[in-house]
Design a protein around this motif. Structure first.
Motif, PDB file in Angstrom:
ATOM      1  N   GLU A 110      -9.500  -9.439  -3.325  1.00 39.33           N
ATOM      2  CA  GLU A 110      -9.286  -9.211  -5.274  1.00 39.33           C
ATOM      3  C   GLU A 110      -8.599  -7.808  -4.560  1.00 39.33           C
ATOM      4  OE1 GLU A 110      -9.187 -11.142  -7.247  1.00 39.33           O
ATOM      5  OE2 GLU A 110     -10.414 -12.385  -6.456  1.00 39.33           O
ATOM      6  N   THR A 111      -8.513  -6.928  -3.972  1.00 39.12           N
ATOM      7  CA  THR A 111      -7.957  -5.395  -3.827  1.00 39.12           C
ATOM      8  C   THR A 111      -6.632  -5.639  -2.953  1.00 39.12           C
ATOM      9  OG1 THR A 111     -10.182  -4.513  -2.481  1.00 39.12           O
ATOM     10  CG2 THR A 111      -9.404  -4.209  -4.779  1.00 39.12           C
ATOM     11  N   LEU A 112      -6.259  -7.160  -2.406  1.00 38.04           N
ATOM     12  CA  LEU A 112      -5.821  -7.067  -0.588  1.00 38.04           C
ATOM     13  C   LEU A 112      -4.554  -6.285  -1.004  1.00 38.04           C
ATOM     14  CD1 LEU A 112      -6.596 -10.250   0.922  1.00 38.04           C
ATOM     15  CD2 LEU A 112      -6.876  -8.216   1.193  1.00 38.04           C
ATOM     16  N   ASP A 113      -4.220  -6.542  -2.513  1.00 36.41           N
ATOM     17  CA  ASP A 113      -3.148  -5.274  -2.659  1.00 36.41           C
ATOM     18  C   ASP A 113      -2.714  -4.257  -2.183  1.00 36.41           C
ATOM     19  OD1 ASP A 113      -4.153  -4.976  -4.814  1.00 36.41           O
ATOM     20  OD2 ASP A 113      -3.348  -4.307  -6.049  1.00 36.41           O
ATOM     21  N   GLU A 114      -3.469  -3.054  -1.649  1.00 37.79           N
ATOM     22  CA  GLU A 114      -3.888  -1.872  -1.087  1.00 37.79           C
ATOM     23  C   GLU A 114      -3.262  -1.430  -0.252  1.00 37.79           C
ATOM     24  OE1 GLU A 114      -6.791   2.111  -1.367  1.00 37.79           O
ATOM     25  OE2 GLU A 114      -7.563   0.191  -1.866  1.00 37.79           O
ATOM     26  N   ARG A 115      -2.321  -0.340   0.323  1.00 38.34           N
ATOM     27  CA  ARG A 115      -1.725  -0.218   1.531  1.00 38.34           C
ATOM     28  C   ARG A 115      -1.865   1.339   1.943  1.00 38.34           C
ATOM     29  NH1 ARG A 115      -2.099  -4.723   0.977  1.00 38.34           N
ATOM     30  NH2 ARG A 115      -0.834  -6.473   1.302  1.00 38.34           N
ATOM     31  N   ILE A 116      -2.065   1.916   3.174  1.00 39.37           N
ATOM     32  CA  ILE A 116      -2.392   3.157   4.285  1.00 39.37           C
ATOM     33  C   ILE A 116      -1.210   3.850   3.954  1.00 39.37           C
ATOM     34  CG2 ILE A 116      -3.032   4.533   5.641  1.00 39.37           C
ATOM     35  CD1 ILE A 116      -4.535   2.110   7.077  1.00 39.37           C
ATOM     36  N   GLY A 117       0.227   2.494   3.726  1.00 36.41           N
ATOM     37  CA  GLY A 117       1.460   3.388   3.782  1.00 36.41           C
ATOM     38  C   GLY A 117       1.841   5.124   4.233  1.00 36.41           C
ATOM     39  N   ASP A 130       0.075   0.939  10.681  1.00 37.31           N
ATOM     40  CA  ASP A 130       0.828   0.630  10.322  1.00 37.31           C
ATOM     41  C   ASP A 130       0.743  -1.300  10.366  1.00 37.31           C
ATOM     42  OD1 ASP A 130       3.108   2.458   9.097  1.00 37.31           O
ATOM     43  OD2 ASP A 130       4.481   2.854  10.859  1.00 37.31           O
ATOM     44  N   THR A 131       0.226  -1.045  11.635  1.00 34.86           N
ATOM     45  CA  THR A 131      -0.205  -2.819  12.049  1.00 34.86           C
ATOM     46  C   THR A 131      -1.199  -3.034  11.181  1.00 34.86           C
ATOM     47  OG1 THR A 131       0.327  -1.449  14.848  1.00 34.86           O
ATOM     48  CG2 THR A 131      -1.365  -3.731  14.141  1.00 34.86           C
ATOM     49  N   PHE A 132      -1.954  -2.122  10.910  1.00 38.57           N
ATOM     50  CA  PHE A 132      -2.661  -2.733   9.645  1.00 38.57           C
ATOM     51  C   PHE A 132      -2.338  -2.432   8.312  1.00 38.57           C
ATOM     52  CE2 PHE A 132      -6.516  -1.694   6.006  1.00 38.57           C
ATOM     53  CZ  PHE A 132      -7.475  -2.080   7.511  1.00 38.57           C
TER      54      PHE A 132
END
Length: 379
Positions: A110-117, A130-132
Motif C-alpha cells: 500500500e506504500t509503494l509510492d514512497e521513494r528515497i530521492g 537510484d536503483t532501489f
C-alpha cells in the motif's frame, strides 16, 4: 570498528619501526676501542668516567625510553582521535544506506509510492538508492497490473456465472416450465459455461506464456508457420463465410523453433481477431514467410477505424479498444497472449491501424538457425 582496527595496526607498526630505526642510529655512536674510559659530564654538572660500552648502552636506553614514552602518548592520542573521526565519517558515509534500509522497512503493497530521492554526487551509494527507486517503480507497476488483471478476470468470470444463476433461478421459479423453456435455459447455461471455459483457458495460456518469457520455453521443436496459417484459416472459414469476408492467404515456408501448441494459439488468435473485429462483407489477409532476419507473419483486416494512440493498449489483458471492438465474443486476451507467446520465443509483435479502418499485426520470430535471440519487427 574496521577503521579503528586499521588505525591501531598502522600506528603500532610505525612505533615499532621508529624504535628499530632509533636503536640502529644509536648503535652508530662513535666507536672506541674496547675498555676505553670516557669522561662525561653528568646531569648535575659533575665530571665522571665510564667505559665506552657503558656510555653506548646508556645512550640506547635513554633514546628508547624517551621514544617509547613520547610515542605511546602520541599513539594513544592518534588512536582516540582516529576512532572518533572514523566513527563520524562512517556514519556520514553509511547514512544514505540507513535511509535505504528505513525506506525498505516501511514499504508494503500500500506504500509503494514512497521513494528515497537521494541527491548529491553520483557515487556508489546514490547509484544504489537510484536503483532501489527504479526497482520500486517496477514493483508498483507490477502490483497495479496484477490488481487490474485480477479485477478484470473476476469481472469477466462473474458475467457468465450471473447468467447461469439467473437462468437456473428463473427455471426453478416456474414449476410448470415446458420442455422448450427448459431446453432454452440449458442452451443459455451451456453458452455461458463455454464462455467461462474459454476465459479460464485463455488465462492459463497467458500465464504459461508469461512464465516462459522469464524461464524459457519448455518445448523447443521445429514448427512451420505456413502449416499453422493454413490450420488457422481453415478454423475461421465458417465464420468468415457467414460474414461474407474475403480471405486471402499466402503461406510460404517459415520454420521456427518453439512450442507448437503456443505458436498455434498465437496464429489462431490473430486469425480469430481479424474475423471477430471485422465488418460484414470486409476482407482479411494472412501472409507468412522467411527472410534473413527471421520468419514473419502479417495479418491485416478491414474494420472500424482504430485510434493510433490506443494501439498499444490493445495488448493489455481484457482491453478491447473501446466500443467498436467490444461487440461480440472474447474477453480481450487475444493480443495479450500473442505478445506473451512472441516474447517467450524471442520474437516481437507490432500492431498498426490501417488508414481506411482495421488493423495490421506484424510478427517476427527468429528462424531455426538463430532461435532464442530478440528480433526486429516485420515490415
Amino acid at each position: 570498528m574496521l577503521y579503528g582496527a586499521l588505525l591501531v595496526f598502522v600506528a603500532t607498526a610505525l612505533l615499532a619501526v621508529s624504535v628499530v630505526l632509533v636503536d640502529g642510529a644509536v648503535r652508530k655512536f662513535p666507536q672506541f676501542a674496547p675498555g676505553t674510559t670516557v669522561v662525561v659530564r653528568t646531569a648535575n654538572g659533575q665530571l665522571g668516567a665510564v667505559t665506552s660500552e657503558e656510555l653506548q648502552q646508556a645512550a640506547r636506553d635513554s633514546a628508547q625510553d624517551r621514544l617509547l614514552h613520547t610515542g605511546l602518548a602520541a599513539f594513544g592520542a592518534v588512536v582516540l582521535v582516529g576512532l572518533l573521526v572514523g566513527w563520524i565519517l562512517a556514519n556520514q558515509a553509511l547514512h544514505p544506506v540507513s535511509r535505504v534500509t528505513a525506506t525498505a522497512r516501511r514499504l508494503s503493497t500500500e506504500t509503494l509510492d514512497e521513494r528515497i530521492g537521494m541527491t548529491g554526487p553520483n557515487d556508489e551509494v546514490k547509484q544504489l538508492a537510484d536503483t532501489f527507486d527504479a526497482m520500486l517503480d517496477r514493483l508498483r507497476a507490477g502490483f497495479e497490473s496484477q490488481r487490474r488483471f485480477v479485477a478484470n478476470a473476476s469481472h469477466e468470470l462473474r458475467t457468465p456465472l450471473a447468467v447461469m444463476r439467473t437462468e437456473v433461478d428463473v427455471a426453478l421459479s416456474e414449476p410448470a416450465a415446458s420442455t422448450a423453456e427448459l431446453r432454452r435455459m440449458g442452451e443459455v447455461v451451456r453458452a455461458a459455461t463455454e464462455r467461462a471455459d474459454q476465459l479460464v483457458d485463455a488465462l492459463l495460456v497467458l500465464a504459461v506464456s508469461e512464465a516462459q518469457v522469464q524461464q524459457g520455453l519448455r518445448v523447443r521443436e521445429p514448427v512451420d508457420l505456413a502449416d499453422l496459417v493454413e490450420w488457422a484459416a481453415a478454423a475461421v472459414t465458417a465464420e468468415a463465410d457467414r460474414r461474407c469476408l474475403v480471405v486471402t492467404m499466402r503461406a510460404e515456408p517459415a520454420e521456427v523453433l518453439g512450442d507448437p501448441v503456443l505458436l498455434d494459439r498465437l496464429v489462431g488468435n490473430l486469425a480469430e481477431n481479424a474475423v471477430r473485429h471485422n465488418l460484414d462483407g470486409g476482407w482479411l489477409t494472412i501472409h507468412c514467410g522467411c527472410r534473413s532476419d527471421g520468419c514473419w507473419l502479417v495479418v491485416r483486416n478491414s474494420g472500424p477505424v482504430v485510434d493510433s494512440a490506443m494501439v498499444d493498449d490493445l495488448f493489455r489483458p481484457f482491453h478491447r479498444g473501446g466500443p467498436v471492438r467490444t461487440v461480440g465474443q472474447g474477453a480481450g486476451l487475444g493480443l495479450s497472449i500473442v505478445r506473451a507467446v512472441a516474447a517467450a520465443h524471442g520474437g516481437t509483435v507490432r500492431a498498426e491501424p490501417l488508414p481506411a479502418g482495421g488493423l495490421a499485426v506484424s510478427l517476427l520470430l527468429p528462424p531455426v538457425s538463430g532461435a532464442g535471440g530478440p528480433a526486429g519487427l516485420a515490415g
